[in-house]
Write an enzyme that holds these catalytic residues in place. Structure first.
Site, PDB file in Angstrom:
ATOM      1  N   LYS A 141     -10.879 -24.139  81.222  1.00 40.89           N
ATOM      2  CA  LYS A 141     -10.905 -25.174  80.183  1.00 40.89           C
ATOM      3  C   LYS A 141      -9.858 -24.899  79.106  1.00 40.89           C
ATOM      4  CE  LYS A 141     -14.308 -27.399  77.109  1.00 40.89           C
ATOM      5  NZ  LYS A 141     -15.731 -27.325  76.668  1.00 40.89           N
ATOM      6  N   GLU A 171     -20.485 -28.999  83.847  1.00 44.86           N
ATOM      7  CA  GLU A 171     -20.014 -27.829  83.105  1.00 44.86           C
ATOM      8  C   GLU A 171     -21.166 -26.829  82.974  1.00 44.86           C
ATOM      9  OE1 GLU A 171     -17.781 -26.895  78.838  1.00 44.86           O
ATOM     10  OE2 GLU A 171     -19.144 -28.599  78.966  1.00 44.86           O
ATOM     11  N   CYS A 230     -15.194 -31.298  80.050  1.00 42.97           N
ATOM     12  CA  CYS A 230     -15.864 -31.731  78.827  1.00 42.97           C
ATOM     13  C   CYS A 230     -14.892 -32.141  77.700  1.00 42.97           C
ATOM     14  CB  CYS A 230     -16.834 -30.647  78.356  1.00 42.97           C
ATOM     15  SG  CYS A 230     -18.121 -31.227  77.219  1.00 42.97           S
TER      16      CYS A 230
END
Length: 275
Positions: free
Chosen positions: A113, A40, A154
């Site tokens: 995300k 990330e 994440c």
């Protein structure tokens, strides 16, 4: 499939980070990898949002993305760029966007995300990702020569419904790039990622940021490759380097045959609350 994982400590200079990514692509290919996975925020990590905003570009002009696409085409290797901070999000915010790039340098998939990290930790650390980043709205899986890869980033790892959607879409590899904090990493990193692999009967590849960054934050590291049974094939500890792991794709059918949980899934409506 031979996968390479780039574990790094990304800094605040986009040009330096772009150079490091291009070098990682070349080194991954030299090590015999078919595909490289990066963490990330591979192009920039800077918690000073005013300073960072001066360096964040749109997709067409981002130096890290351009460097990786050029390097992938030159080396003839696929790359999953875990994510980049890019301009162009809803409400004037940025997006945290991952990319899958093929061996010609073409972009095969994009993923923004979905779940944003807004939390106050007992250590005193406070994170408000939604203040700067707009959330994504859709799950994304992409075809590769080695199987379908489901994309996430994440904090997404805490939401199993996303991985159910990805495995329902046929994903056999789950990519989970991260810049995990140290306290949450020590507590949950290995447990959650092994659970995601077991639930989906899929490989998990989690490329992570590690160490002390220029902006003062510290990330957990321990990039992982996990097989569909939940066994850890590679744990990179805290050292910035490139790791390699060979994935036997036949392992997926073996594990799913032994525990056919995916075939036994049923739709579940809202829970009833008994009086």
């Amino acid at each position: 499939m031979r996968a390479a994982i780039f574990q790094t400590t990304t800094g605040i200079d986009p040009a330096c980070n772009a150079d490091a990514l291009a070098a990682a692509v070349a080194n991954a290919r030299a090590g015999g990898a078919d595909m490289l996975f990066t963490p990330e925020m591979s192009g920039l990590i800077d918690r000073d949002r005013k300073r960072a905003s001066a360096s964040i570009r749109d997709e067409e002009s981002d130096p890290a993305l351009a460097a990786v696409r050029h390097a992938a085409a030159k080396a003839g290797i696929w790359v999953h760029v875990g994510s980049l901070a890019l301009a162009g999000g809803e409400g004037g915010r940025f997006v945290n966007r991952g990319f899958v790039i093929d061996d010609t340098g073409a972009i095969r998939a994009r993923y923004d995300k979905i779940h944003l990290f807004d939390v106050d930790l007992p250590t005193g650390e406070s994170w408000r990702e939604s203040a700067a980043y707009a959330p994504g709205a859709r799950a994304v899986a992409v075809e590769t020569p080695w199987g379908r890869i489901g994309l996430s980033i994440c904090y997404d790892m805490r939401f199993p419904d996303l991985y159910r959607a990805l495995s329902d879409a046929g994903a056999t590899i789950l990519a989970v790039p991260a810049a995990f904090t140290v306290p949450t990493g020590r507590a949950h990193w290995h447990i959650l990622l092994r659970a995601r692999a077991i639930e989906a009967g899929a490989f998990v590849i989690a490329a992570a940021q590690t160490g002390r960054h220029e902006d003062g934050r510290e990330t957990y590291g321990h990039s992982l490759a996990i097989d569909p049974w939940g066994d850890v094939l590679l744990d990179m500890g805290g050292v910035p380097e490139i790791g390699f792991v060979d994935l036997d794709m036949a392992r997926i059918a073996d594990v799913r045959g032994r525990v056919p949980a995916l075939a036994h899934r049923r739709p579940i409506g809202p829970a009833e609350v008994a009086a």
